[in-house]
Scaffold this active site. Structure first.
Site, short mmCIF file in Angstrom:
data_model
loop_
_atom_site.label_atom_id
_atom_site.label_comp_id
_atom_site.label_asym_id
_atom_site.label_seq_id
_atom_site.Cartn_x
_atom_site.Cartn_y
_atom_site.Cartn_z
CB SER A 158 -31.66 -37.11 -4.48
OG SER A 158 -30.61 -38.30 -4.68
CE LYS B 94 -27.66 -36.91 -2.58
NZ LYS B 94 -28.65 -37.78 -2.97
CB SER C 68 -27.96 -36.47 -7.13
OG SER C 68 -28.86 -36.69 -6.16
#
Length: 388
Positions: free
Chosen positions: A102, A105, A160
């Site tokens: 993640s 991101k 997340s």
């Protein structure tokens, strides 16, 4: 008024493209002398190494007399950098291509934040949520519910939430369109190790990034007031049926959850985990007027919380080493146009100190498309320098 904006955009785009062409000249120190750490009095700052140095495997650091020794870090790859100058203070396998989880991101936010006004409301459809990977982290977005774009961003940065990513990507033109935009953005920033397939960072064969690239994304993010505000938020209310519920940031260095001691001056930025990537983290902290960005990818010992403790040790080292190490590279080293000097602090972000990100995105997108070939040429030149 419209003509004036288009004129300024065209001029800025041409300037960026011209800078890309100039980048084919012999490399120079990307950070320049403006605002760089001058080191102890009476001693000149060492020249910036060529980008090829960080292409080499192993640990790279240039300690001066009296500098603290590096901590023992088990991560497969890591990097310590100065957010203002872009100088890389130390790194281990900085360009090793690894699954980012993640932490990708950060690139998603850099790409999509400028395109979607925060106060826009959207009623989520089942199509928006199609294709979320099994076992994904979720913030609880449900079809039929109406959310502000700002709510969805808090779901991305704090929880997340891959469900929030899917909805924002749908608003941005679709999943594959967003992945392509992210790839273009990465190249425009000089992040040549990153290959985007799944914008939420969910494991996909061939999706990779590096400690270097993720530090580039984190540093760039701190220059966006919205990004800086979201990534530094510890808790927030998220819309649910009949009211709201509390969500908390999963970055333990920020919140102190699970027995991890919060790091003094921590700004954010983003943590991640998948079974393939292991634990990953891009962290930034500010102390004594200096901001550091640290990347830690997949520690090999110490369990799931080791990523935070290794980041803590690297941040401690970076602040203690101020003025006592020479840079081993630059986060601008593979980018034809250097970052500006400003880092937006969470306080400034909260005060609404926000640049014209829509116009910036237009210019950056046009310049990124025009300079992709230049960036690849720089990478090839750096590798020839390593072999020589």
């Amino acid at each position: 008024m419209t003509i004036g904006i288009l004129s300024r955009t065209a001029v800025a785009t041409c300037a960026l493209c011209a800078a890309g062409a100039l980048a084919l000249a012999p490399p120079v120190a990307a950070a320049g002398g403006d605002g760089a750490d001058p080191g102890p009095p009476g001693r000149s700052r060492a020249a910036m190494p060529a980008p090829a140095l960080l292409e080499r495997s192993g640990t790279h650091v240039r300690l001066r007399a009296g500098a603290p020794e590096l901590p023992e870090v088990t991560a497969l790859s890591w990097l310590v950098s100065d957010a203002r100058t872009g100088e890389v203070l130390a790194a281990h396998d900085a360009h090793r291509r690894l699954p980012p989880a993640s932490t990708l991101k950060t690139l998603f936010a850099l790409t999509v934040l400028p395109a979607l006004p925060a106060d826009v409301r959207h009623t989520v459809s089942s199509e928006d949520l199609r294709g979320i990977g099994e076992g994904s982290s979720l913030v609880g977005v449900t079809a039929g519910h109406t959310y502000r774009v700002s709510d969805l961003w808090r779901g991305v940065f704090l929880n997340s939430g891959n469900d929030a990513v899917h909805v924002l990507a749908s608003l941005n033109g679709g999943w594959h369109h967003t992945a392509r935009q992210m790839q273009t953005k990465a190249r425009a920033l000089g992040a040549l190790d990153t290959h985007v397939l799944s914008p939420d960072g969910y494991d996909a064969d061939g999706q990779v990034s590096s400690a270097y690239d993720l530090a580039v994304f984190g540093r760039a993010g701190l220059r966006n007031a919205d990004f800086a505000r979201y990534c530094s938020t510890a808790q927030a209310a998220f819309p649910g049926d009949g009211g709201t519920y509390e969500i908390a940031n999963t970055n333990r260095l920020l919140t102190g959850a699970n027995g991890v001691v919060p790091y003094p001056g921590l700004i954010g930025i983003k943590n991640g985990y998948t079974s393939n990537a292991g634990n990953t983290l891009v962290a930034a902290a500010r102390q004594g007027g200096r901001t550091l960005v640290v990347t830690v990818l997949n520690p090999q010992k110490g369990g799931g919380l080791a990523v935070y403790e290794e980041a803590r040790e690297l941040l401690d080292w970076g602040f203690a080493a101020a003025g006592r190490v020479d840079p081993v590279g630059s986060l601008d080293g593979m980018r034809p146009v250097a970052h500006g000097p400003s880092v937006v602090t969470p306080a400034a972000a909260a005060a609404g100190d926000t640049p014209d990100w829509a116009l910036t995105g237009t210019v950056a997108g046009a310049a990124g498309l025009g300079t992709a070939g230049v960036l690849l040429t720089l990478r090839a030149r750096a590798r020839r320098g390593t072999r020589g």
